[in-house]
Design a protein around this motif. Sequence first.
Motif, short mmCIF file in Angstrom:
data_model
loop_
_atom_site.label_atom_id
_atom_site.label_comp_id
_atom_site.label_asym_id
_atom_site.label_seq_id
_atom_site.Cartn_x
_atom_site.Cartn_y
_atom_site.Cartn_z
N ILE A 197 0.84 -1.21 0.00
CA ILE A 197 0.00 0.00 0.00
C ILE A 197 0.87 1.25 0.00
N ALA A 198 1.91 1.26 0.84
CA ALA A 198 2.79 2.42 0.94
C ALA A 198 3.50 2.69 -0.39
N VAL A 199 4.00 1.64 -1.04
CA VAL A 199 4.69 1.81 -2.31
C VAL A 199 3.74 2.29 -3.38
N ARG A 200 2.55 1.69 -3.45
CA ARG A 200 1.56 2.13 -4.45
C ARG A 200 1.20 3.60 -4.29
N CYS A 201 0.98 4.02 -3.05
CA CYS A 201 0.59 5.42 -2.81
C CYS A 201 1.77 6.37 -2.96
N TRP A 202 2.98 5.88 -2.72
CA TRP A 202 4.16 6.72 -2.94
C TRP A 202 4.38 6.95 -4.43
N LEU A 203 4.16 5.89 -5.22
CA LEU A 203 4.33 6.02 -6.68
C LEU A 203 3.19 6.80 -7.30
N LYS A 204 1.99 6.68 -6.71
CA LYS A 204 0.82 7.37 -7.25
C LYS A 204 0.08 8.04 -6.09
N PRO A 205 0.48 9.25 -5.73
CA PRO A 205 -0.09 9.92 -4.55
C PRO A 205 -1.60 10.15 -4.61
N SER A 206 -2.17 10.16 -5.83
CA SER A 206 -3.60 10.40 -5.94
C SER A 206 -4.45 9.29 -5.34
N LEU A 207 -3.85 8.15 -5.02
CA LEU A 207 -4.60 7.05 -4.43
C LEU A 207 -5.04 7.36 -3.00
N SER A 208 -4.32 8.28 -2.36
CA SER A 208 -4.72 8.70 -1.02
C SER A 208 -4.71 10.22 -0.99
N PRO A 209 -5.66 10.85 -0.30
CA PRO A 209 -5.76 12.32 -0.29
C PRO A 209 -4.54 12.97 0.34
N ALA A 210 -4.22 14.14 -0.15
CA ALA A 210 -3.02 14.83 0.33
C ALA A 210 -3.25 15.50 1.67
N GLU A 211 -4.46 15.88 1.96
CA GLU A 211 -4.74 16.61 3.20
C GLU A 211 -5.47 15.71 4.18
N GLU A 212 -5.00 15.69 5.37
CA GLU A 212 -5.62 14.96 6.47
C GLU A 212 -5.76 15.89 7.67
N ILE A 213 -6.76 15.62 8.45
CA ILE A 213 -6.95 16.40 9.67
C ILE A 213 -5.85 16.04 10.66
N SER A 214 -5.06 17.03 11.06
CA SER A 214 -3.96 16.76 11.99
C SER A 214 -4.46 16.89 13.42
N LEU A 215 -4.09 15.94 14.24
CA LEU A 215 -4.49 15.94 15.64
C LEU A 215 -3.32 16.37 16.51
N GLY A 216 -3.65 17.05 17.58
CA GLY A 216 -2.63 17.39 18.54
C GLY A 216 -2.16 16.16 19.30
N VAL A 217 -1.09 16.33 20.07
CA VAL A 217 -0.54 15.19 20.81
C VAL A 217 -1.57 14.64 21.79
#
Length: 436
Positions: A197-217
Amino acid sequence: MGAYSLSLSVSLLVFAFLGAGVWIFAGVLLVSVSSLLILLDFPIDRIAVLAKTAMFRSSTGWELSALPLFIWMGEIVFRTDVAERLFRGLSPLANCVPGRLLHTNVSGCTLFGAVCGSSAATAATVGKITTKALAQRGYDVDLTIGSLAAAGSLGLLIPPSIVMIVYGVIAEVSIAKLFIAGFVPGFIIAGVFSCFIAVRCWLKPSLSPAEEISLGVGEAARAMLGLWPVLLLIIVVMGSIYTGIATPTEAAAVGVGATFAIAALTRQLSWGLAQESALAAVRSSCMILSIMISASLLSTTLAYLHIPNDLAHVVQQSGLGPYQLIIAIGVLYLVLGCFLDGVSITVMTMPVVLPLITAAGFDPLWFGVFLVIMVELGQITPPVGFNLFVLQGLTGQPLSRVAKASAPFGILMLACLAVLTIWPGIVMWLPNLLQP
């Protein structure tokens, strides 16, 4: 009649009855009785005595009492919000790697499989949360479906495993050792899935969204606290087995009690939950045990026909090498997995396959893991891959698309199986290290 002729006759009877749509346990009984009547000319009264003896022997093993208890534990967990807590708890960790929340499919199924033991239940429980959440965030549909269908099958390999209990009883292999043997291969396969999954998404970033909600610690820490029900169950059940405090059967009873306690602590325990989970566990247990009981008569029938010993002798005389034999058996299981569930495959093939395996020098403990992985592959192969139907129902996608999305993960599973076959020490290392 020779071994090939007898095997062909029995196989034709199996296909005739099961192909006619007869229930599996009834079809196996009919095959056994027909074989004894036609091929051996046994009288009815003798067949009745054989059936009584075989069925009693197969249904009174103490180890079998663990089976309904582990199923009940999984049914209780299925009816709580454990899967939702898993997703929330794993999300902060998954956001750190390429593919982000897609990894919650793999890690969630791996952890949930450690308290469930059923492939379809694992895929359904984790999938009902992650499929909607990932679709709303814009993750690739095919990668979501494929990773969930394949990772869901790990519920059979990561202990406790229903198929492992069935195999252990039939093959007379320590169930505790089988559970231990499943851990390393299970986590290796899960790691390979995540790497893919990591390699596929690294080669093709569109498979996973670029923006995610960031959480605090603090928020991330609170989210990860949601993992405590699963982690507690793993520690209680598996820890009691591996430390020698409890047998697998006793650990199953402890697990049921711990699951009820968790449901009470999370304010989800009710009479309805207890009743529904118990009834579902009874139905599943009766289905599995009825197949095992009918298969015990088939095993006795094959023994009277001398098919296992004759086939083992034929294989030994043919000069077929161990790896050639295991490839042939693997192909057989791939074909059977297209049409039958894992329990049926196990109980129907063991009388013939186990003597061949032991004669070829393979360890029955190692072969138990090999068998479970082959059964896992059957969960994602059409036309009767149960996980495919689960994902079809969850996503509404055509079965062909679900099968196509799962295919790359099936290939990865085969590659891992090849590695475990070439280096069986990977499977045997932990059981040899920990002797419960």
